[in-house]
Each structure stands twice: as structure tokens, then as C-alpha cells.
Design a protein around this motif. Structure first.
Motif, PDB file in Angstrom:
ATOM      1  N   GLN A  21      32.944  12.253  59.268  1.00  0.00           N
ATOM      2  CA  GLN A  21      33.291  11.347  57.455  1.00  0.00           C
ATOM      3  C   GLN A  21      31.859  11.357  57.098  1.00  0.00           C
ATOM      4  O   GLN A  21      31.393  10.547  57.822  1.00  0.00           O
ATOM      5  N   VAL A  22      31.837  11.138  56.099  1.00  0.00           N
ATOM      6  CA  VAL A  22      31.188  11.174  55.116  1.00  0.00           C
ATOM      7  C   VAL A  22      31.046  10.279  54.061  1.00  0.00           C
ATOM      8  O   VAL A  22      31.557  11.014  53.198  1.00  0.00           O
ATOM      9  N   GLN A  23      30.327   9.388  53.714  1.00  0.00           N
ATOM     10  CA  GLN A  23      30.352   8.455  52.597  1.00  0.00           C
ATOM     11  C   GLN A  23      29.213   8.765  51.505  1.00  0.00           C
ATOM     12  O   GLN A  23      28.251   8.323  51.950  1.00  0.00           O
ATOM     13  N   LEU A  24      29.826   9.103  49.939  1.00  0.00           N
ATOM     14  CA  LEU A  24      28.357   9.279  49.815  1.00  0.00           C
ATOM     15  C   LEU A  24      28.017   8.308  47.765  1.00  0.00           C
ATOM     16  O   LEU A  24      29.734   7.741  47.066  1.00  0.00           O
ATOM     17  N   VAL A  25      27.199   7.084  47.696  1.00  0.00           N
ATOM     18  CA  VAL A  25      27.429   6.375  46.105  1.00  0.00           C
ATOM     19  C   VAL A  25      26.468   6.848  45.893  1.00  0.00           C
ATOM     20  O   VAL A  25      25.346   6.657  45.555  1.00  0.00           O
ATOM     21  N   GLU A  26      26.681   6.786  44.461  1.00  0.00           N
ATOM     22  CA  GLU A  26      25.405   7.622  43.437  1.00  0.00           C
ATOM     23  C   GLU A  26      25.554   5.989  42.671  1.00  0.00           C
ATOM     24  O   GLU A  26      25.854   5.335  42.580  1.00  0.00           O
ATOM     25  N   SER A  27      23.879   6.108  41.964  1.00  0.00           N
ATOM     26  CA  SER A  27      23.770   5.482  41.254  1.00  0.00           C
ATOM     27  C   SER A  27      22.477   5.850  40.073  1.00  0.00           C
ATOM     28  O   SER A  27      21.542   6.631  41.132  1.00  0.00           O
ATOM     29  N   GLY A  28      21.717   5.063  39.411  1.00  0.00           N
ATOM     30  CA  GLY A  28      20.538   5.009  38.651  1.00  0.00           C
ATOM     31  C   GLY A  28      21.184   5.594  37.458  1.00  0.00           C
ATOM     32  O   GLY A  28      20.348   6.559  36.331  1.00  0.00           O
ATOM     33  N   GLY A  29      21.823   6.116  37.210  1.00  0.00           N
ATOM     34  CA  GLY A  29      22.850   6.401  35.941  1.00  0.00           C
ATOM     35  C   GLY A  29      22.077   5.839  34.383  1.00  0.00           C
ATOM     36  O   GLY A  29      22.083   4.692  34.575  1.00  0.00           O
ATOM     37  N   GLY A  30      22.974   6.196  33.644  1.00  0.00           N
ATOM     38  CA  GLY A  30      22.356   4.881  32.520  1.00  0.00           C
ATOM     39  C   GLY A  30      22.279   6.092  31.399  1.00  0.00           C
ATOM     40  O   GLY A  30      22.340   7.146  30.182  1.00  0.00           O
ATOM     41  N   LEU A  31      21.868   5.136  29.778  1.00  0.00           N
ATOM     42  CA  LEU A  31      21.668   5.761  28.592  1.00  0.00           C
ATOM     43  C   LEU A  31      19.689   6.011  28.213  1.00  0.00           C
ATOM     44  O   LEU A  31      19.444   5.216  28.406  1.00  0.00           O
ATOM     45  N   VAL A  32      19.699   7.255  28.010  1.00  0.00           N
ATOM     46  CA  VAL A  32      18.507   7.702  27.835  1.00  0.00           C
ATOM     47  C   VAL A  32      18.135   8.011  26.543  1.00  0.00           C
ATOM     48  O   VAL A  32      18.853   9.474  26.113  1.00  0.00           O
ATOM     49  N   THR A  76      33.719  21.847  55.360  1.00  0.00           N
ATOM     50  CA  THR A  76      33.955  20.162  55.025  1.00  0.00           C
ATOM     51  C   THR A  76      32.696  19.382  53.597  1.00  0.00           C
ATOM     52  O   THR A  76      31.846  19.748  54.153  1.00  0.00           O
ATOM     53  N   THR A  77      33.378  20.142  53.249  1.00  0.00           N
ATOM     54  CA  THR A  77      32.804  19.127  51.601  1.00  0.00           C
ATOM     55  C   THR A  77      32.657  17.785  50.869  1.00  0.00           C
ATOM     56  O   THR A  77      33.931  17.206  50.464  1.00  0.00           O
ATOM     57  N   TYR A  78      32.054  16.752  51.198  1.00  0.00           N
ATOM     58  CA  TYR A  78      32.196  15.704  50.548  1.00  0.00           C
ATOM     59  C   TYR A  78      31.548  15.431  48.639  1.00  0.00           C
ATOM     60  O   TYR A  78      30.356  15.785  49.020  1.00  0.00           O
ATOM     61  N   GLY A  79      32.146  14.060  48.535  1.00  0.00           N
ATOM     62  CA  GLY A  79      31.691  14.260  46.784  1.00  0.00           C
ATOM     63  C   GLY A  79      31.947  12.729  46.462  1.00  0.00           C
ATOM     64  O   GLY A  79      32.659  11.865  47.032  1.00  0.00           O
ATOM     65  N   GLY A  80      30.800  12.111  45.573  1.00  0.00           N
ATOM     66  CA  GLY A  80      30.393  11.143  45.596  1.00  0.00           C
ATOM     67  C   GLY A  80      32.059  10.368  44.531  1.00  0.00           C
ATOM     68  O   GLY A  80      32.800  11.668  43.705  1.00  0.00           O
ATOM     69  N   GLN A  81      31.561   9.751  43.687  1.00  0.00           N
ATOM     70  CA  GLN A  81      32.354   9.193  42.520  1.00  0.00           C
ATOM     71  C   GLN A  81      31.561   9.786  41.073  1.00  0.00           C
ATOM     72  O   GLN A  81      32.432   9.987  40.073  1.00  0.00           O
ATOM     73  N   GLY A  82      30.126   9.749  41.517  1.00  0.00           N
ATOM     74  CA  GLY A  82      29.417  10.261  39.813  1.00  0.00           C
ATOM     75  C   GLY A  82      29.077   9.022  39.359  1.00  0.00           C
ATOM     76  O   GLY A  82      29.407   7.443  39.396  1.00  0.00           O
ATOM     77  N   THR A  83      27.901   9.079  38.446  1.00  0.00           N
ATOM     78  CA  THR A  83      27.235   8.617  37.449  1.00  0.00           C
ATOM     79  C   THR A  83      26.485   9.305  36.571  1.00  0.00           C
ATOM     80  O   THR A  83      26.679  10.211  36.511  1.00  0.00           O
ATOM     81  N   GLN A  84      27.106   8.377  34.824  1.00  0.00           N
ATOM     82  CA  GLN A  84      26.942   8.755  34.039  1.00  0.00           C
ATOM     83  C   GLN A  84      25.748   8.862  33.511  1.00  0.00           C
ATOM     84  O   GLN A  84      24.958   8.144  33.559  1.00  0.00           O
ATOM     85  N   VAL A  85      25.127   9.964  33.349  1.00  0.00           N
ATOM     86  CA  VAL A  85      24.449   9.788  32.612  1.00  0.00           C
ATOM     87  C   VAL A  85      23.958  10.479  31.406  1.00  0.00           C
ATOM     88  O   VAL A  85      24.909  11.106  30.326  1.00  0.00           O
ATOM     89  N   THR A  86      23.917   9.462  30.047  1.00  0.00           N
ATOM     90  CA  THR A  86      24.714  10.631  28.853  1.00  0.00           C
ATOM     91  C   THR A  86      22.496  10.023  28.340  1.00  0.00           C
ATOM     92  O   THR A  86      21.764   9.226  28.490  1.00  0.00           O
ATOM     93  N   VAL A  87      22.087  11.000  27.526  1.00  0.00           N
ATOM     94  CA  VAL A  87      20.738  11.391  26.623  1.00  0.00           C
ATOM     95  C   VAL A  87      21.611  11.382  24.990  1.00  0.00           C
ATOM     96  O   VAL A  87      21.671  12.457  24.372  1.00  0.00           O
ATOM     97  N   SER A  88      21.044  10.555  24.610  1.00  0.00           N
ATOM     98  CA  SER A  88      20.791  10.046  23.136  1.00  0.00           C
ATOM     99  C   SER A  88      19.867   9.283  22.386  1.00  0.00           C
ATOM    100  O   SER A  88      19.473   8.395  22.920  1.00  0.00           O
TER     101      SER A  88
END
Length: 115
Positions: free
Chosen positions: A1-12, A102-114
Motif C-alpha cells: 500500500q502507498v499513501q499519497l498526500v498533495e499540497s501546494g495548490g492555490g490561486l496564482v 497497482t496504481t495509487y492516487g492522492g486526493q489532489g490539490t486545486q490550482v487556479t490561474v486567474s
């Protein structure tokens, strides 16, 4: 099992930069390939960049020269440096890890460019 946690997204703003991180835990030594993917509602998930166990890197054409994928094995972390961001880069970015079949995926992080 592999756990993945993303971070760093935001508005730019257009032309700006962000660095995404993906912290991996679990059976790290069994990971063959890691990568970043993105998805916009109503569209298919698309590959952004991948890196293999031996460091072979592949980028989607639409990010070549702007994005850079890297990993820090001492921290079990995958990064995506995103420069010269465009509004069309807006999406949920997620990291994925492949171990054998097997492929593992994280929850994701939103990136908004505006502006």
C-alpha cells in the motif's frame, strides 16, 4: 500500500509560479513510476509529467519548458515546479504512484490561474 498526500495548490496570477508537493508513505521501495496528472470537471484526466525509479522523465507537450518534475528520495516526496502558469493550467492536480500492477492516487490539490 502507498499513501499519497498533495499540497501546494492555490490561486496564482497568469505568469506566476507554484510548487506542488506529494508526500508518499507506505511501501515506497516498491514504486516504479510516479507522476503528476490534472483534471478539469467534465474532461478526462491528463498526464502532466512522470518520473521513473531510475529517473527517466516524461512531460506532456503542453508543459514542456514551463513545468519541472523532481523527487527527493530522502523525504519520500515528489515535486512539480510550475512556472509561467496560464489560465488553461487551472485544474485539480494529483500525484499517482505505480507499483507493479497497482496504481495509487492522492486526493489532489486545486490550482487556479486567474487575474
Amino acid at each position: 500500500q502507498v499513501q499519497l498526500v498533495e499540497s501546494g495548490g492555490g490561486l496564482v496570477q497568469p505568469g506566476g509560479s507554484l510548487r506542488l508537493s506529494c508526500a508518499a508513505s507506505g511501501s515506497i521501495s516498491s514504486i516504479d513510476v510516479m507522476g503528476w496528472f490534472r483534471q478539469v470537471p467534465g474532461k478526462q484526466r491528463e498526464m502532466v509529467a512522470t518520473i521513473t525509479r531510475v529517473g527517466r522523465i516524461n512531460y506532456a507537450d503542453f508543459v514542456k519548458g514551463r513545468f519541472s518534475i523532481s523527487r527527493d528520495n530522502t523525504k519520500d516526496t515528489l515535486y512539480l515546479q510550475m512556472n509561467s502558469l496560464k489560465p488553461e493550467d487551472t485544474a485539480v492536480y494529483s500525484c499517482r504512484a505505480v507499483t507493479g500492477m497497482t496504481t495509487y492516487g492522492g486526493q489532489g490539490t486545486q490550482v487556479t490561474v486567474s487575474s
